[in-house]
Design an enzyme around this catalytic site. Sequence first.
Site, PDB file in Angstrom:
ATOM      1  N   HIS A   1       0.836  -1.222   0.000  1.00 39.94           N
ATOM      2  CA  HIS A   1       0.000   0.000   0.000  1.00 39.94           C
ATOM      3  C   HIS A   1       0.862   1.260   0.000  1.00 39.94           C
ATOM      4  CE1 HIS A   1      -3.400  -2.625   1.316  1.00 39.94           C
ATOM      5  NE2 HIS A   1      -2.426  -3.223   1.991  1.00 39.94           N
TER       6      HIS A   1
ATOM      7  N   SER B   1      14.598  21.678 -16.255  1.00 36.00           N
ATOM      8  CA  SER B   1      13.383  22.462 -16.471  1.00 36.00           C
ATOM      9  C   SER B   1      13.769  23.761 -17.155  1.00 36.00           C
ATOM     10  CB  SER B   1      12.725  22.751 -15.123  1.00 36.00           C
ATOM     11  OG  SER B   1      11.950  23.932 -15.207  1.00 36.00           O
TER      12      SER B   1
ATOM     13  N   GLU C   1       9.334   8.533 -17.049  1.00 38.12           N
ATOM     14  CA  GLU C   1       7.943   8.987 -17.217  1.00 38.12           C
ATOM     15  C   GLU C   1       7.428   8.670 -18.623  1.00 38.12           C
ATOM     16  OE1 GLU C   1       7.217  13.014 -15.033  1.00 38.12           O
ATOM     17  OE2 GLU C   1       9.335  12.894 -15.532  1.00 38.12           O
TER      18      GLU C   1
ATOM     19  N   LYS D   1      15.896  21.860 -11.121  1.00 41.26           N
ATOM     20  CA  LYS D   1      15.216  20.607 -11.427  1.00 41.26           C
ATOM     21  C   LYS D   1      16.061  19.594 -12.188  1.00 41.26           C
ATOM     22  CE  LYS D   1      11.268  19.789 -11.488  1.00 41.26           C
ATOM     23  NZ  LYS D   1       9.910  19.621 -11.100  1.00 41.26           N
TER      24      LYS D   1
END
Length: 461
Positions: free
Chosen positions: A157, A278, A291, A284
């Site tokens: 979980h 970024s 992804e 970043k």
Amino acid sequence: MSEKLWGGRFAKSESKSADEFNASIEFDQKMYREDIAGSRAHAAMLAKQGIISPEDAAAIDEGLAGILQDIEDGKIEFTIENEDIHMNIESILTQRIGEPGKRLHTARSRNDQVAVDFRLWTKKAVEGRLADLNRLLNSIYEIAEANKEVIMPGYTHLQRAQPVTFAYHMMAYFQMFKRDHSRFEDCLERMDLLPLGVGALAGTTYETDRRFLAEKLGFAGITENGMDSVSDRDFALEFLSDVSICMMHLSRFCEELILWSSTEFGFVEIDDAYSTGSSIMPQKKNPDMAELIRGKTGRVYGDMMTLFTIMKSLPLAYNKDMQEDKPPVFDASEQLSSCINIFADMLDTLTVNADRMATATKYGFMNATDAADYLVSKGLPFRECHAIIGELVLYCISHGKAIEELTVEQLQDFAPQFGPDVYQHIDPRACIKAKVSEGSTSFDSVNRMLGAAKEYLDKQK
Ligand code: ARG
């Protein structure tokens, strides 16, 4: 009469827009090698059976070899008017060698022709993906082997559950991709039957030799029913299903790398070479590759659904709907290949932050089950121990302590069975070592997994 290869029955030509709509050459030209191989085998078979002359067969073979070379050298332009790869090649052949070219399509239909081309292409794609998977399995094995001693929280979980080793977690993925590998092998075996030689659907009037064709084209055998042979795309559906399952596995692995490389986790660092920055936030470093793989999983599921939907409710045998079968298969295969390879690159260069993981393992009461097991070893029934440790955890939470930070006296307030030996049972490494069941996270058990994996990988070479 229309100029088409099939133009005889037509009083006038198709409209240009219908031509364009009907054509598949834009995508099925990918199968030019398979189409030429199929035609060369077919011509050889026709000559062997005395259906065409050896001279015609030789001219066809030489002509096709030349076309193959010219396509490879970028010297050939396919045309929409010739609709698909089959008719493009046949018409170029006839332009080049004349009459013998017109004999090639004897005892053959485009229906069995496309079926064999597509199977040949898909077989090769499966072999390519098997090789990709072997590469990935090697990378997983390497990172597991190199981090055998690294401990980390195991989750259920997404809540801290029990301590495990990083290698154990990695080897879970090894199993997943090993299953993918065997699924691909299974589907390869099932699709390894030649559909060519059944004609349009009913067979041919010529005494052909399909087994000769199978042998020449590298199939293990021939299909049993002609109608099924030209209307079956199960092999492609199976491939797409296997690709989808494999992408699903990759997407889960990616999701974990994305989470683990966040500042919140800090368990791993993805190499700069596989991250992006970024355009506005200078600090970043984004896990874009992971992804994208996660995103492409959706795209590949779409490919799978595309073909399932195309095939749904189609009457036997061939229907033109089936021309739409190729783009999703080509796309899914390409996507999987690039995803696996970029993922393996990413894994090969991943930094594993053992300290962060070890620290995370200290908090979250992941030794609570082991504390309960400790009480079981002192003679209490497990359910009772579960309740005692539950209360103990509640106490610890409200006092900001870990179980091992309480004194024996404090522990004995919850169960008099606690003794000073409890601490050595609830240390994370001890918790891991104590998992003696087969297939567990214990260091010994993971060593056995790594040994089996090594053996498996050596056999694949
Ligand atoms: N381009 C077609 C396809 O990919 C080849 C088979 C065409 N057969 C036919 N009867 N129209 O499906």
